[in-house]
Design a protein around this motif. Structure first.
Motif, short mmCIF file in Angstrom:
data_model
loop_
_atom_site.label_atom_id
_atom_site.label_comp_id
_atom_site.label_asym_id
_atom_site.label_seq_id
_atom_site.Cartn_x
_atom_site.Cartn_y
_atom_site.Cartn_z
N SER A 1 0.89 -1.27 0.16
CA SER A 1 0.07 0.21 0.08
C SER A 1 1.12 1.30 -0.11
N ILE A 2 0.29 2.23 -0.73
CA ILE A 2 1.01 3.49 -0.76
C ILE A 2 -0.02 4.50 -0.76
N VAL A 3 0.32 5.33 0.45
CA VAL A 3 -0.96 6.50 0.74
C VAL A 3 -0.14 7.59 0.36
N TYR A 4 -0.87 8.61 -0.46
CA TYR A 4 -0.28 9.85 -0.72
C TYR A 4 -1.23 10.99 0.05
N ASN A 5 -0.25 11.64 0.88
CA ASN A 5 -0.99 12.46 1.80
C ASN A 5 -1.58 13.80 1.12
N GLY A 6 -2.46 14.48 1.31
CA GLY A 6 -3.02 15.47 0.66
C GLY A 6 -4.16 15.28 -0.31
N LEU A 7 -4.02 13.98 -0.87
CA LEU A 7 -4.61 13.32 -2.04
C LEU A 7 -6.22 12.83 -1.68
N ARG A 8 -7.08 12.69 -2.62
CA ARG A 8 -8.32 12.13 -2.28
C ARG A 8 -8.36 10.83 -3.01
N GLU B 1 2.73 12.56 -11.61
CA GLU B 1 4.07 11.83 -12.13
C GLU B 1 4.75 11.07 -10.94
N LYS B 2 4.30 11.41 -9.68
CA LYS B 2 4.78 10.58 -8.45
C LYS B 2 4.16 9.12 -8.51
N ILE B 3 3.07 9.38 -8.79
CA ILE B 3 1.92 8.14 -8.56
C ILE B 3 2.30 7.34 -9.57
N PHE B 4 2.35 7.49 -10.96
CA PHE B 4 2.77 6.81 -12.08
C PHE B 4 3.99 6.16 -12.24
N ALA B 5 4.85 7.09 -11.36
CA ALA B 5 6.37 6.35 -11.16
C ALA B 5 6.36 5.36 -10.29
N ASP B 6 5.67 5.35 -9.15
CA ASP B 6 5.31 4.32 -8.22
C ASP B 6 4.78 3.12 -8.87
N LEU B 7 3.81 3.38 -9.60
CA LEU B 7 2.98 2.33 -10.20
C LEU B 7 3.79 1.51 -11.26
N LEU B 8 4.57 2.31 -11.98
CA LEU B 8 5.66 1.48 -12.83
C LEU B 8 6.85 0.80 -12.22
N ALA B 9 7.19 1.55 -10.95
CA ALA B 9 8.26 0.59 -10.21
C ALA B 9 7.59 -0.78 -9.81
N PHE B 10 6.20 -0.68 -9.28
CA PHE B 10 5.76 -1.90 -8.77
C PHE B 10 5.52 -3.05 -9.92
N LEU B 11 5.04 -2.55 -11.10
CA LEU B 11 4.92 -3.22 -12.33
C LEU B 11 6.17 -3.90 -12.94
N ASP B 12 7.25 -3.14 -12.47
CA ASP B 12 8.71 -3.46 -12.98
C ASP B 12 9.27 -4.74 -11.98
N GLU B 13 8.83 -4.81 -10.86
CA GLU B 13 9.16 -5.86 -9.75
C GLU B 13 9.15 -7.23 -10.04
#
Length: 98
Positions: A67-74, A86-98
């Motif tokens: 789980s990743i929680v992004y403070n201040g987002l809904r 951009e940060k969210i998509f980078a996290d998602l891509l890193a997860f998919l690359d694992e």
């Protein structure tokens, strides 16, 4: 309207089904699951509600839940401001690359 009633009913059913572990058959316990959540998401029930949902996935048999929680987002985190997106998509891509 009937659309709003149907949406509410769908959410209520999903909440009930989320607790029906005896009905759930986990065929891939090693499936990697990533939850991307806004810290200000009114639908999760806050940190306690989010942890409850993650625990339910584990009770259902999934062993690899992240789980990743992004403070201040809904709720719809990928529809936020460009910098966060951009940060969210980078996290998602890193997860998919694992």
């Amino acid at each position: 309207t009937s659309y709003e009633n149907a949406a509410s009913l769908t959410i209520a059913r999903a909440n009930l089904n989320q607790r029906a572990f005896h009905k759930f058959k986990c065929h891939n316990p090693d499936l990697k699951i990533l939850s991307l959540t806004g810290g200000d998401d009114p639908l999760t029930g806050g940190p306690k509600g989010l942890q409850h949902s993650l625990n339910n996935l584990k009770k259902a048999g999934y062993n690899n839940v992240k789980s990743i929680v992004y403070n201040g987002l809904r709720h719809e985190v990928i529809h936020e401001a460009p910098a966060e997106k951009e940060k969210i998509f980078a996290d998602l891509l890193a997860f998919l690359d694992e």
